[in-house]
Design a protein around this motif. Structure first.
Motif, PDB file in Angstrom:
ATOM      1  N   ILE A 169       0.833  -1.217   0.000  1.00  0.00           N
ATOM      2  CA  ILE A 169       0.000   0.000   0.000  1.00  0.00           C
ATOM      3  C   ILE A 169       0.859   1.256   0.000  1.00  0.00           C
ATOM      4  CG2 ILE A 169      -1.665   1.330   1.355  1.00  0.00           C
ATOM      5  CD1 ILE A 169      -2.828  -1.390   2.290  1.00  0.00           C
ATOM      6  N   LEU A 170       1.911   1.254   0.829  1.00  0.00           N
ATOM      7  CA  LEU A 170       2.774   2.434   0.894  1.00  0.00           C
ATOM      8  C   LEU A 170       3.534   2.633  -0.419  1.00  0.00           C
ATOM      9  CD1 LEU A 170       3.632   4.765   2.640  1.00  0.00           C
ATOM     10  CD2 LEU A 170       5.465   3.351   3.588  1.00  0.00           C
ATOM     11  N   ALA A 171       3.905   1.534  -1.077  1.00  0.00           N
ATOM     12  CA  ALA A 171       4.588   1.642  -2.370  1.00  0.00           C
ATOM     13  C   ALA A 171       3.688   2.338  -3.384  1.00  0.00           C
ATOM     14  CB  ALA A 171       4.977   0.252  -2.880  1.00  0.00           C
ATOM     15  N   ILE A 172       2.398   1.988  -3.381  1.00  0.00           N
ATOM     16  CA  ILE A 172       1.439   2.613  -4.293  1.00  0.00           C
ATOM     17  C   ILE A 172       1.302   4.104  -3.977  1.00  0.00           C
ATOM     18  CG2 ILE A 172      -0.987   2.661  -5.008  1.00  0.00           C
ATOM     19  CD1 ILE A 172      -1.044  -0.377  -4.438  1.00  0.00           C
ATOM     20  N   ILE A 173       1.208   4.442  -2.687  1.00  0.00           N
ATOM     21  CA  ILE A 173       1.099   5.849  -2.278  1.00  0.00           C
ATOM     22  C   ILE A 173       2.324   6.633  -2.727  1.00  0.00           C
ATOM     23  CG2 ILE A 173       1.023   7.409  -0.286  1.00  0.00           C
ATOM     24  CD1 ILE A 173      -0.622   5.246   1.178  1.00  0.00           C
ATOM     25  N   CYS A 174       3.508   6.054  -2.517  1.00  0.00           N
ATOM     26  CA  CYS A 174       4.749   6.725  -2.910  1.00  0.00           C
ATOM     27  C   CYS A 174       4.781   6.972  -4.416  1.00  0.00           C
ATOM     28  CB  CYS A 174       5.959   5.886  -2.500  1.00  0.00           C
ATOM     29  SG  CYS A 174       6.314   5.901  -0.724  1.00  0.00           S
ATOM     30  N   MET A 175       4.302   6.013  -5.197  1.00  0.00           N
ATOM     31  CA  MET A 175       4.315   6.171  -6.644  1.00  0.00           C
ATOM     32  C   MET A 175       3.325   7.236  -7.098  1.00  0.00           C
ATOM     33  SD  MET A 175       6.726   4.491  -7.984  1.00  0.00           S
ATOM     34  CE  MET A 175       6.304   4.502  -9.731  1.00  0.00           C
ATOM     35  N   PHE A 176       2.216   7.396  -6.386  1.00  0.00           N
ATOM     36  CA  PHE A 176       1.289   8.480  -6.696  1.00  0.00           C
ATOM     37  C   PHE A 176       1.959   9.836  -6.447  1.00  0.00           C
ATOM     38  CE2 PHE A 176      -2.348   5.497  -6.676  1.00  0.00           C
ATOM     39  CZ  PHE A 176      -3.034   6.001  -7.781  1.00  0.00           C
ATOM     40  N   ILE A 177       2.760   9.912  -5.373  1.00  0.00           N
ATOM     41  CA  ILE A 177       3.497  11.147  -5.085  1.00  0.00           C
ATOM     42  C   ILE A 177       4.517  11.420  -6.193  1.00  0.00           C
ATOM     43  CG2 ILE A 177       5.117  12.247  -3.494  1.00  0.00           C
ATOM     44  CD1 ILE A 177       3.718  10.686  -1.229  1.00  0.00           C
ATOM     45  N   VAL A 178       5.206  10.355  -6.648  1.00  0.00           N
ATOM     46  CA  VAL A 178       6.156  10.493  -7.752  1.00  0.00           C
ATOM     47  C   VAL A 178       5.441  11.011  -8.997  1.00  0.00           C
ATOM     48  CG1 VAL A 178       7.641   9.212  -9.356  1.00  0.00           C
ATOM     49  CG2 VAL A 178       7.742   8.719  -6.902  1.00  0.00           C
TER      50      VAL A 178
END
Length: 455
Positions: free
Chosen positions: A433-442
């Motif tokens: 889940i955090l990986a997905i959130i980080c990629m949205f920020i990217v």
């Protein structure tokens, strides 16, 4: 850079949807499916909850289905594609994980084969002790090394026949379990926690199945015939792995009603053997042990390829010595020092799941967010100046580290592993889940940029 050196040649794209289904079916009809069923029961779930956890865990094969579609669309294998998400140098991170994955599964297969032989020794009235276990390890390990002399085509034929025989025997054994199962006891099992029981059970199954296999999915998808519909690639990959795994896990759950010690036994195969008629138990375990050998050799060769991709080039002899030592030392620890196969297996899946869940989440997010128009082969060229894609790398590090912070087990105690995160594998979900959130920020920082040009 010539695309022909990056993409699979058109003449090599020969896989049909049916062949794709069979390949994944054969890879997931192994005896470990019963062990997964026992692990699910260990989370103190009701029968219905256990079946739901098994079904959802098996459906994690939709992740490899998705990755396979990307491989088919691009005609490029998994770790070449991942260079776009991580950079040519940063891509060594997933390559390293892949090597650890291959070596870990190789060691597990050697341990499984050894335990199967130990269980079979009882047929000839050989007492189980450290000596007989060592003999079983030498026999199985020796067979693995000797079979390394066989050609790939020969191994494929052996694996095909073993898969058919093993599949038929498995169907017979499932019927026996259905007949012998204590259905009243199964239906009377108390309902467990959905958050701290069902979800961790799903995550541990997904870690060892769909999430783990996602690293090889595009390797198959890239060889699918060009005129194949993407949906056919997706469903044949997903169902090819999910169907046998779910059926076997259901059998493991049913077996636990006959043999309640299955989920806590140091050697679950002893428990399985005792629940079967001796005539079919001997045949089944021999075929199961034989079926592990080609898998071990394929894993051994794949591990060497991954080392080469990382940049560690060694001769075949040196590779055999390195990996041979690793896959002997790990079984020696599990069989003679720790003495508990299931707990060590679950520990391996827990660590592996956290690392791989963040990897595949970033890989898929990168594909959806930045590669909708296709992958730029310039980013996949090993000589590309785009050495590091910091968005993908930093996202992976943050997600993976955070996943471990919310995890505790026999050798690690994360500072945030409290409450619902205590003594389970929910850290796998945290990582994804955090990986997905980080990629949205990217994505917010990069806007609509099609391809990263990090260098």
């Amino acid at each position: 850079m010539d695309d022909k050196l990056i993409k699979v040649p058109e003449k090599d794209k020969t896989l049909t949807p049916g062949k794709l289904f069979y390949n994944w079916f054969a890879a997931n009809i192994g005896i470990m499916g019963f062990v997964y069923g026992a692990m699910i029961v260990s989370y103190h779930l009701s029968f219905v909850q256990a079946m739901i956890a098994a079904l959802v865990g098996a459906l994690s094969f939709m992740i490899p289905g998705w990755v396979a579609m990307i491989g088919q669309r691009e005609g490029i294998t998994t770790f070449k594609l991942s260079r776009a998400a991580y950079g040519t140098y940063g891509n060594k991170i997933p390559n390293g994980i892949a090597w650890f994955n291959m070596v870990g599964w190789l060691a597990i297969n050697v341990i499984t084969g050894t335990l199967l032989l130990v269980s079979l020794f009882s047929v000839i009235h050989v007492q189980k002790n450290s000596l007989t276990t060592a003999i079983a390890l030498i026999i199985f390990g020796g067979l693995v090394l000797l079979s390394g002399l066989l050609k790939e085509a020969t191994l494929a034929k052996i694996q095909t026949w073993i898969s058919w025989i093993f599949g038929i025997l498995t169907a017979l054994i499932l019927i026996l379990f259905l007949v012998k199962a204590n259905w009243k006891q199964a239906m009377d099992l108390p309902t467990g926690s959905w958050v701290t029981g069902v979800l961790p059970a799903v995550s541990i199954v997904a870690a060892g199945s769909g999430i783990s296999w996602s690293m090889a999915a595009a390797d198959w998808g890239a060889y699918v015939k060009p005129n194949t519909k993407p949906a056919a690639t997706f469903w044949n990959t997903a169902m090819g792995g999910a169907v046998p795994l779910f059926v076997l896990m259901a059998g493991g759950v049913l077996l636990s009603t006959i043999e309640p010690t299955l989920s806590t036994a140091s050697n679950p195969f002893d428990v399985m053997y005792s629940a079967l008629p001796s005539w079919i138990g001997v045949i089944y375990f021999l075929v199961a042990a034989g079926g592990l050998i080609p898998q071990c050799i394929v894993s051994l060769r794949s591990a060497r390829i991954n080392l080469s991709t990382i940049g560690i080039n060694v001769s075949q002899r040196t590779s055999l010595i390195i990996h041979g030592l690793i896959v002997i030392l790990i079984p020696v620890y599990v069989l003679f020092i720790s003495g508990n196969f299931l707990s060590n297996f679950e520990l391996f899946l827990n660590f592996l799941g956290i690392c791989l869940a963040s990897w595949v989440a970033i890989f898929l997010c990168d594909s959806v967010m930045f590669r909708r128009g296709g992958y730029d082969t310039k980013l996949i060229d090993p000589q590309s100046p785009a050495h590091y894609n910091w968005g993908g790398i930093i996202s992976w590090v943050i997600a993976t580290v955070t996943g471990f912070l919310f995890t505790n087990n026999a050798i690690w105690n994360g500072p945030f592993a409290h409450g619902i995160f205590r003594n389970n594998s929910l850290g796998v979900f945290v990582s994804a889940i955090l990986a997905i959130i980080c990629m949205f920020i990217v994505k917010l920082f990069k806007g609509n940029q099609h391809d990263e040009k990090a260098a």
